[in-house]
Design an enzyme around this catalytic site. Structure first.
Site, PDB file in Angstrom:
ATOM      1  N   THR A 473      67.683  16.132 -59.349  1.00 24.51           N
ATOM      2  CA  THR A 473      68.243  17.155 -58.464  1.00 24.51           C
ATOM      3  C   THR A 473      69.545  16.722 -57.804  1.00 24.51           C
ATOM      4  O   THR A 473      70.325  17.554 -57.365  1.00 24.51           O
ATOM      5  CB  THR A 473      67.243  17.450 -57.335  1.00 24.51           C
ATOM      6  OG1 THR A 473      66.967  16.203 -56.662  1.00 24.51           O
ATOM      7  CG2 THR A 473      65.949  17.998 -57.878  1.00 24.51           C
ATOM      8  N   GLY A 514      62.243  18.394 -50.339  1.00 23.24           N
ATOM      9  CA  GLY A 514      62.644  16.998 -50.446  1.00 23.24           C
ATOM     10  C   GLY A 514      63.821  16.655 -49.556  1.00 23.24           C
ATOM     11  O   GLY A 514      63.707  15.858 -48.616  1.00 23.24           O
ATOM     12  N   ASN A 597      75.369  19.481 -50.807  1.00 20.27           N
ATOM     13  CA  ASN A 597      76.266  19.146 -51.917  1.00 20.27           C
ATOM     14  C   ASN A 597      76.439  20.378 -52.800  1.00 20.27           C
ATOM     15  O   ASN A 597      75.563  20.701 -53.604  1.00 20.27           O
ATOM     16  CB  ASN A 597      75.687  17.974 -52.727  1.00 20.27           C
ATOM     17  CG  ASN A 597      76.646  17.505 -53.811  1.00 20.27           C
ATOM     18  OD1 ASN A 597      77.639  18.171 -54.126  1.00 20.27           O
ATOM     19  ND2 ASN A 597      76.347  16.358 -54.389  1.00 20.27           N
ATOM     20  N   THR A 600      75.730  19.865 -56.801  1.00 26.20           N
ATOM     21  CA  THR A 600      74.367  19.750 -57.316  1.00 26.20           C
ATOM     22  C   THR A 600      73.511  20.945 -56.895  1.00 26.20           C
ATOM     23  O   THR A 600      72.564  21.304 -57.584  1.00 26.20           O
ATOM     24  CB  THR A 600      73.722  18.432 -56.838  1.00 26.20           C
ATOM     25  OG1 THR A 600      73.913  18.302 -55.428  1.00 26.20           O
ATOM     26  CG2 THR A 600      74.352  17.239 -57.528  1.00 26.20           C
ATOM     27  N   GLU A 670      63.664  25.735 -55.628  1.00 23.70           N
ATOM     28  CA  GLU A 670      62.848  26.679 -56.393  1.00 23.70           C
ATOM     29  C   GLU A 670      63.296  28.133 -56.287  1.00 23.70           C
ATOM     30  O   GLU A 670      62.945  28.951 -57.131  1.00 23.70           O
ATOM     31  CB  GLU A 670      61.381  26.530 -55.955  1.00 23.70           C
ATOM     32  CG  GLU A 670      60.818  25.213 -56.428  1.00 23.70           C
ATOM     33  CD  GLU A 670      59.616  24.728 -55.628  1.00 23.70           C
ATOM     34  OE1 GLU A 670      58.509  24.888 -56.132  1.00 23.70           O
ATOM     35  OE2 GLU A 670      59.790  24.182 -54.532  1.00 23.70           O
TER      36      GLU A 670
END
Lengths: 720, 336
Positions: A473, A514, A597, A600, A670
């Site tokens: 990720t 996360g 970011n 990403t 997700e």
């Protein structure tokens, strides 16, 4: 030293502006040059190789295993099976809930489904292990099995706490001017991470060490410690680089088998899975059969919202695909009823798969909304706007930032939604019928306690340690940016070390939580470090370390409806003479909090939306009822979008911050796959005039529906 | 995985001598199918004879306007060859419709003809399959058979041939050349088979796929001159836009003069255990009017013989629609 601050963390004194700036991955060069080593590539002295032997029958018992012949084959060291395996403890509660009985590897002769591990053959080389494993003669006592999933099957039940309702749905439906009552299905889907699962176990100076590919090294360490009745400090799990996980890389049978063999042989033992084995023993998303009933006033206001979503699970564990959660937060209605139900079958246990619940649930709900818009003659966006709630429709809780309306607005502007002719089957380009569709999406935004330590080194650099996982990720890079800003330095001076259970407890890479969970811990530890370093004249040679656990901070968060949101737009082209469906354009505009970011994040969102294309058009694991096993469980048989299937995809975000998070993060892992399949299915309806309520929208389904549509008695409506 | 021997050969006599009559040995071309099958245990050869460097990598014109294509010509080179693109455009299109760039750089013409079905029962050694394990049964008849055959199948096997290239070769009357080691004193002996005769009927022996004699090495393929082939197309329908096997494909060639079909070629892919030459459709077309009704009637003439299972009946309208669409496009192209 671990401290537990109770006050919210103040912003950093100085920031370098790393957060919010696009950065390529800190390990990017290693990855693209091939020097990054994945779990099955790391060398070990005296390494032995294990090969899993999986049941070929769907129900019964192991009658006999001819270990003698296998042990006589070249290079074979041992055959571990239920007759000789050490006992493991499966009576515990781990980080993500009660133990999975599937981890009771080789504990009995019972076979509850195809693919149940029956033996591990260990040999000097991987090839020898495979040859002996495939030659291993296992005989079974078979019992009749039942693997057929379909709507309203006998034996389907409602698990505890799986139904939530307010008001009287039946009465509101009866009073509604327009009712949509439609059934939808989604098939069994698999994670299909690029890197198959692999683990190497060894004993080193009295400690069990695992070099693994997982999405939570502490999660795996903790469960292995409990399974093998070891002190947690006697287990170390590392997982430096991970080639995709998507929910499948928790603790799995190959971990347990590898530890058993390494213990017996007192050698490092590696168990790497083939693609077929990944399909068989690492979990999947349950198929679903869903029914949505909507009742509305002529102006589109919902009187009744009902969503009943059925999934399946194994006979050994109740795992629920919570598809019916989706509507509880999205749409206001006078009466609301959402229920998840489940059917137990002789199949492997399903698990979390990217946007568990929300992905299939949003397909049904967002398709039904489109059907209602069609019936009412209301624009699909206007219908959704009309039913936008002020507080949680069922919970009554306030929203922690909900900017869905702005997503519709910005998305509609960029997609060119205005002036769309709502009539289906009106646009054609050569052999292609064209249509556009829209869907909303939402996914919970959560945070979980984590521990981070940050060291100020004597040379002026910083080292962050946290048991985070970078499953591809860009988490390592995001944490580098977050730490740099909080420490008032540049990302080049920050070293982030992750995925080592020795760094302490931390949340897993899961639940789109996360970066938010780890980032919070990194911020808190960095702040603590700054305060301590401020009191020093210089940094001692061993550095200065602050270590913080965020449990109390996280617990102090007020109860609110916390979600990321988005609006998904699709343009589809359909050749009804061949059944081919191609997505031409996808646009997603998301309200996903502060973006750490952009580079990403865009990859994450575009990746999720690409998954949505696969879900809409391609993905489907096929189970053969005769054997109860998969047919075509490889990437020739199990299709997902290839590059040529992925058209112009745009993902963008509003950039609104979550006021309750120290960084403003909501989560982006997700949300990209939620609603996408519905937007595509709605576009296919707009192109062809035919509703596809069963995924994937395969060529044969399009062709057969076209035949039905041309027949006098059209079969494409199931509305009440 | 079974341990195997490996040997590289540089000329045809060495190749056929090296393989001999050993039923446990296989020729290795690009390896794009055989190596996969070895990994999954479907093929378990004791020896591989690598024929990739044999001097069979040329494409040469034959008198009268045909082509001779060497067996080790790669798919990439075949699709790029100017004579192929000009005289048999459907062949180049068919090759490019298959696999990926990397695979096409490895795969060879000889190997392509011999590739095995991708039926999910055949490729899974834990399942019954008469083709892999004669007498074990065909679970696809009752089980998963969405991509099963319409023509020439039997209750013993309903698998389809996966080749795209072969569908174009079938349309253009390709002849397969081979050599065996059974000449005098073990010397090479040449033989040939028309593509029609190359693949065996399924019957009750689905494990016997080709009429090649034991130990034979395919050395090349000849395409006879066929003016109609210059007006040809390949169209492939699959479940995603690329990198998938066909669920139905078509090679069509059409020569129209004054509204009358003078010549036509039609071959179907993914509908039989072999590339399926649609001769009944061709007979219906040739000499008749070049219009949509005639194209549909021609397709129906072929598809009348289709035998469908529970889940593959969609292939009938699919092939019918493909035939009509492709012939219509070819006719319009010719008029421009």
């Amino acid at each position: 030293m671990t401290t537990a601050p109770t006050a919210p963390t103040p912003p950093a004194a100085t920031t370098t502006g790393a957060v919010g700036t696009a950065r390529s991955r800190v390990e990017g060069v290693e990855k693209v040059t091939g020097s990054a080593r994945y779990a099955s590539e790391l060398p070990f002295t005296d390494l032995a190789h294990g090969w899993m032997v999986l049941s070929t029958v769907a129900r019964g018992r192991v009658h006999a295993i001819d270990t003698e012949s296998a042990l006589a084959m070249p290079g074979v060291l041992t055959v571990v099976h239920h007759g000789n395996a050490p006992r493991v403890n499966t009576d515990y509660v781990g980080q993500l809930g009660p133990a999975d009985p599937t981890l009771g590897v080789f504990q009995s002769d019972r076979i509850p489904h195809v693919g149940w591990p029956v033996a591990l053959v260990v040999a000097e080389t991987s090839e020898q292990a495979r040859e002996a494993a495939e030659a291993l003669d296992v005989t079974y006592e078979t019992q009749p099995h039942d693997t057929a999933f379909h709507a309203d099957r006998p034996g389907t039940y409602t698990p505890e706490n799986a139904e939530v309702s307010k008001g009287d749905v039946e009465a509101e439906l009866a009073a509604s001017a327009v009712v949509v009552d439609a059934r939808y299905t989604t098939p069994e889907q698999h994670h299909s991470a690029m890197e198959p699962h692999a683990a190497t176990a060894r004993w080193d100076a009295g400690r069990l060490e695992l070099v693994d590919s997982n999405q939570g090294s502490m999660w795996v360490a903790d469960e292995l410690a409990k399974l093998f009745s070891l002190d947690l400090s006697a287990v170390r799990v590392r997982s430096e680089h991970v080639g995709g996980a998507f929910g499948s890389k928790g603790v799995r049978p190959h971990h347990v088998a590898a530890v058993m063999a390494a213990t017996e042989l007192q050698r490092p033992v590696r168990v790497a899975l083939t693609r077929r084995q990944v399909f068989a023993i690492t979990g999947y998303r349950s198929p679903t059969a869903q029914r949505v009933r909507l009742g509305a006033e002529p102006d589109g206001r919902l009187r009744a919202f009902e969503h009943v979503a059925q999934c399946s699970t194994s006979t050994v564990r109740e795992f629920i695909e919570n598809s019916a959660l989706y509507g509880r937060v999205l749409y206001e209605a006078d009466a609301h009823r959402t229920v998840n139900t489940v059917t137990r079958l002789d199949i492997p246990t399903p698990t979390f798969l990217r946007a568990p619940g929300e992905a299939p649930g949003s397909f049904a709900v967002e398709s039904a909304l489109d059907e209602l818009a069609e019936r009412l003659g209301i624009d699909p966006i206007a219908l959704r706007v009309r039913n936008e709630p002020d507080v949680g429709p069922v919970s009554g809780l306030p929203f922690a930032g909900r900017n869905l309306l702005a997503c519709y607005e910005e998305g509609a502007r960029r997609f060119g939604w205005a002036g769309r002719d709502p009539r289906p089957r009106t646009r054609r380009e050569g052999r292609w019928l064209l249509g556009t569709g829209v869907a909303a999406c939402a996914f919970p935004s959560g945070v979980a306690p984590s521990t981070a330590s940050v060291t100020a080194e004597a040379d002026g650099t910083y080292t962050v340690r946290i048991t985070a996982a970078d499953v591809g990720t860009g988490a390592r890079t995001a944490l580098t940016q977050i730490a740099a800003d909080e420490l008032g330095t540049t990302p080049e001076r920050v070293r982030v070390r992750i995925a080592d259970s020795d760094f302490g407890p931390a949340w897993v890479s899961g639940g789109s939580m996360g970066t938010r969970s780890w980032g919070w811990a990194v911020i808190a530890a960095s702040r603590e470090l700054r305060e301590r370093v401020a009191l020093l004249t210089d940094i001692p040679a061993e550095g200065v370390t602050a270590r913080v656990n965020t449990a109390d901070l996280v617990a102090s968060l007020a109860q609110k409806e916390r979600y990321s949101y988005g609006a998904q737009f699709a343009e589809a082209a359909v050749d009804v003479t061949t059944g081919e469906v191609r997505v031409r354009r996808l646009l997603g505009v998301f309200d996903a909090g502060r973006i750490v970011n952009p580079l990403t994040t865009r990859s994450q969102l575009v990746g999720g939306m690409t998954w949505g294309i696969s879900m809409a058009l391609h993905e489907e694991a096929v189970r053969d009822q005769e054997t109860g096993g998969h047919v075509g469980a490889d990437f020739a048989g199990y299709h997902f979008a290839a590059n040529a299937d992925v058209p112009v995809i745009e993902a963008d975000w509003l950039g609104e911050v979550d006021p309750d998070d120290p960084i403003g993060i909501k989560g982006v892992g997700e949300i990209g796959i939620v609603g996408t399949a519905a937007a595509i299915a709605n576009a296919v309806w707009h192109a062809t005039g035919v509703r596809h309520r069963d995924l994937p929208i395969r060529p044969d389904r399009v062709l057969l529906a076209e035949g039905d549509a041309q027949a006098p008695d059209r079969g494409d409506r199931t509305d009440a | 995985m079974r341990e195997f021997g490996y040997q590289k050969v540089l000329d045809v006599p060495d190749a056929v001598a090296a393989l001999g009559a050993d039923p446990d040995a296989r020729f290795l071309g690009g390896g794009t199918n055989l190596v996969d099958l070895m990994k999954s245990g479907v093929e378990r050869p004791a020896r591989l004879v690598d024929v990739r460097d044999l001097p069979l990598d040329r494409i040469e014109p034959t008198p009268g306007g045909g082509l001779r294509i060497g067996a080790t010509v790669t798919n990439s080179d075949l699709a790029a060859h100017p004579d192929v693109r000009r005289r048999y455009p459907a062949l180049a299109q068919a090759v490019l419709a298959g696999a990926s760039g990397q695979l096409r750089n490895m795969a060879t013409v000889g190997g392509n003809l011999l590739q095995r079905t991708r039926c999910g029962y055949f490729t899974d050694v834990t399942k019954a399959c008469n083709k892999r394990n004669p007498g074990s049964g065909c679970p696809a008849v009752e089980g998963e058979h969405r991509n099963a055959a319409l023509f020439g199948a039997s209750r013993h096997c309903v698998a389809v041939h996966p080749s795209d290239m072969g569908v174009a070769l079938a349309a253009f009357d390709a002849v397969v050349h081979y050599e065996t080691a059974d000449g005098p004193g073990g010397t090479p002996r040449e033989g040939e088979l028309a593509l029609d005769a190359f693949y065996l009927p399924v019957g009750d022996t689905p494990h016997l796929e080709t009429a090649l004699p034991p130990g034979a090495l395919i050395t090349g393929v000849t395409l006879p001159p066929a003016p109609v082939a210059a007006h040809s197309r390949y169209r492939k329908v699959r479940e995603r836009a690329s990198y998938a096997f066909a669920i139905g494909s078509l090679t069509a060639a059409l020569d129209v003069e004054d509204g009358i079909v003078r010549d036509a070629r039609l071959a179907f892919g993914a509908v039989a255990s072999r590339p399926w030459r649609a001769r009944a459709a061709e007979r219906a077309l040739i000499g008749g009017p070049a219009d949509g009704d005639a194209y549909a009637a021609a397709a129906d003439a072929e598809l009348a013989a289709a035998e469908t299972l529970r889940d593959n009946a969609y292939k009938v309208p699919l092939m019918r629609n493909l035939v009509v669409a492709q012939l219509t496009e070819l006719e319009q192209e010719a008029r421009r």
